[in-house]
Scaffold this motif. Structure first.
Motif, mmCIF file in Angstrom:
data_model
loop_
_atom_site.group_PDB
_atom_site.id
_atom_site.type_symbol
_atom_site.label_atom_id
_atom_site.label_comp_id
_atom_site.label_asym_id
_atom_site.label_seq_id
_atom_site.Cartn_x
_atom_site.Cartn_y
_atom_site.Cartn_z
ATOM 1 N N LYS A 196 -24.098 -9.724 10.038
ATOM 2 C CA LYS A 196 -25.158 -9.811 9.042
ATOM 3 C C LYS A 196 -24.616 -9.394 7.676
ATOM 4 C CE LYS A 196 -29.083 -9.017 12.142
ATOM 5 N NZ LYS A 196 -30.290 -8.182 12.404
ATOM 6 N N GLU A 242 -29.723 -19.482 -0.376
ATOM 7 C CA GLU A 242 -30.361 -19.518 0.943
ATOM 8 C C GLU A 242 -30.056 -18.302 1.806
ATOM 9 O OE1 GLU A 242 -29.271 -23.192 2.770
ATOM 10 O OE2 GLU A 242 -30.146 -24.437 1.178
ATOM 11 N N VAL A 243 -28.857 -17.713 1.636
ATOM 12 C CA VAL A 243 -28.478 -16.578 2.477
ATOM 13 C C VAL A 243 -28.804 -15.283 1.748
ATOM 14 C CG1 VAL A 243 -26.613 -15.420 3.713
ATOM 15 C CG2 VAL A 243 -26.650 -17.931 3.551
ATOM 16 N N LYS A 244 -29.699 -14.481 2.323
ATOM 17 C CA LYS A 244 -30.109 -13.214 1.719
ATOM 18 C C LYS A 244 -29.424 -12.051 2.423
ATOM 19 C CE LYS A 244 -33.013 -15.668 -0.684
ATOM 20 N NZ LYS A 244 -32.770 -15.964 -2.114
ATOM 21 N N ASP A 247 -29.229 -11.391 6.434
ATOM 22 C CA ASP A 247 -29.218 -12.636 7.217
ATOM 23 C C ASP A 247 -27.935 -12.736 8.033
ATOM 24 O OD1 ASP A 247 -31.620 -13.253 6.132
ATOM 25 O OD2 ASP A 247 -30.885 -14.862 4.810
ATOM 26 N N SER A 248 -28.035 -13.442 9.164
ATOM 27 C CA SER A 248 -26.856 -13.658 10.016
ATOM 28 C C SER A 248 -25.965 -14.728 9.397
ATOM 29 C CB SER A 248 -27.287 -14.088 11.415
ATOM 30 O OG SER A 248 -27.997 -13.055 12.051
ATOM 31 N N SER A 287 -24.410 -20.640 8.582
ATOM 32 C CA SER A 287 -25.511 -19.821 9.101
ATOM 33 C C SER A 287 -26.053 -20.526 10.337
ATOM 34 C CB SER A 287 -26.595 -19.658 8.032
ATOM 35 O OG SER A 287 -27.194 -20.918 7.756
ATOM 36 N N GLU A 288 -27.169 -20.024 10.855
ATOM 37 C CA GLU A 288 -27.746 -20.663 12.030
ATOM 38 C C GLU A 288 -28.315 -22.035 11.699
ATOM 39 O OE1 GLU A 288 -30.593 -17.839 13.401
ATOM 40 O OE2 GLU A 288 -29.095 -16.564 14.383
#
Length: 333
Positions: A196, A242-244, A247-248, A287-288
């Motif tokens: 993360k 998009e990724v904070k 986040d994974s 990411s996922e």
């Protein structure tokens, strides 16, 4: 001081060009050493730069320490030395002297080379001595300027330049070949690290932009997307927006970095040990939901760059080789 005695006077900052030149090539040598990795064929340029930088650095220092004060006493030119016995030249044995003009960005200077019957010579430059023209007059009073020798020296100089250009062109041809040896990164060479993010992903702007990723499990390390190829292959804006934090994220890194810097089962390189141990180069990111840097895209950009680099190196090498041929023809007359 009488007409039988004349002492040279060094300029106050005669050493400044040597100092800045030494610092520059020392910096290049250190940087090349830190980036040289014997296992990576693409890093051979660093080894070449390291060797050339050391050679140039030694030459600069040797030239600096060879600049010594001297004096004219009657019919003798005496060069003192703190290392060995003083050198004494008989001014009645001057065979001739030559003059060379130099043009710099800030000022112009000249130097004379005095030749003696026994085959020895000494060089005196207006760039180093305040009373250069007084010294030059002392030489000119005893022997006339050797124009014929100057013409022969100029021919030899053109030959040396031609040989140097040819040698450098061969180096560029090698660099062109070497750029083609950059291999694609294989998936088996990558370790995918799932974790993360500990903080917001950052775009670091500068001469060469990069992206910094911090992960919770490794708070002291910076996972960095850098280099023109990787940055072009990355969806930077989407990754940052998009990724904070929290986040994974799945980050692909070189297995050698994983073994040396994360699980520490292999020894660090010299550069990593002392300077860049906290930086981890990132080869893929996803990411996922989204893929922000694919290994295939990264490799595609690397392939584009190596072809373009090869073309540039070969073009420059061809130009230098052509110049060497022209210079050699001029020297042969």
């Amino acid at each position: 001081m009488t007409e039988n005695y004349l002492y040279s006077k060094k300029k106050k900052y005669y050493w400044k060009d040597h100092f800045f030149g030494s610092v520059l090539f020392l910096f290049i040598a250190i940087l090349s050493f830190l980036n040289y990795t014997p296992k990576n064929n693409a890093k051979n340029l660093c080894l070449i730069l390291l060797i050339l930088s050391i050679i140039i650095l030694v030459s600069i220092l040797f030239n600096l320490f060879s600049i010594k004060n001297f004096c004219f006493i009657k019919n003798e030119l005496i060069k003192p030395s703190s290392i060995k016995n003083k050198k004494i030249y008989n001014l009645n044995e001057i065979e001739g002297w030559t003059k060379k003009q130099y043009k710099g960005k800030l000022d112009n200077w000249e130097e004379i080379t005095v030749y003696f019957i026994n085959g020895e010579k000494t060089i005196i430059s207006s760039n180093y001595f305040e009373n250069y023209f007084e010294i030059k007059n002392q030489i000119a009073l005893r022997k006339s300027r050797d124009i014929e020798r100057e013409e022969l020296i100029e021919i030899k100089r053109h030959k040396k330049i031609a040989i140097a250009l040819c040698t450098i062109s061969l180096l560029f041809f090698y660099l062109g070949y070497n750029s083609l040896q950059v291999k694609d990164i294989k998936s088996k060479e990558i370790f995918i690290l799932g974790d993360k993010t500990s903080e917001q992903i950052k775009l670091i702007r500068g001469k060469h932009n990069s992206v910094e990723i911090k992960l919770e499990t490794y708070p002291d390390l910076v996972f960095r997307i850098s280099g023109n190829d990787a940055m072009k292959a990355t969806y930077v804006q989407e990754l940052i927006e998009e990724v904070k934090a929290g986040d994974s994220l799945f980050v692909g890194i070189d297995k050698s970095d994983y073994r040396r810097k994360l699980i520490k089962v292999d020894s660090l390189t010299f550069g990593d040990n002392f300077f860049f141990n906290e930086n981890i180069s990132v080869e893929s990111v996803k990411s996922e939901k989204s893929n922000y840097l694919k290994l295939s895209d990264n490799n595609f950009r690397r392939s584009e760059s190596k072809i373009w680099n090869c073309f540039i190196f070969f073009l420059v090498g061809l130009i230098l080789f052509s110049m060497s041929i022209v210079g050699m023809r001029k020297s042969l007359g």
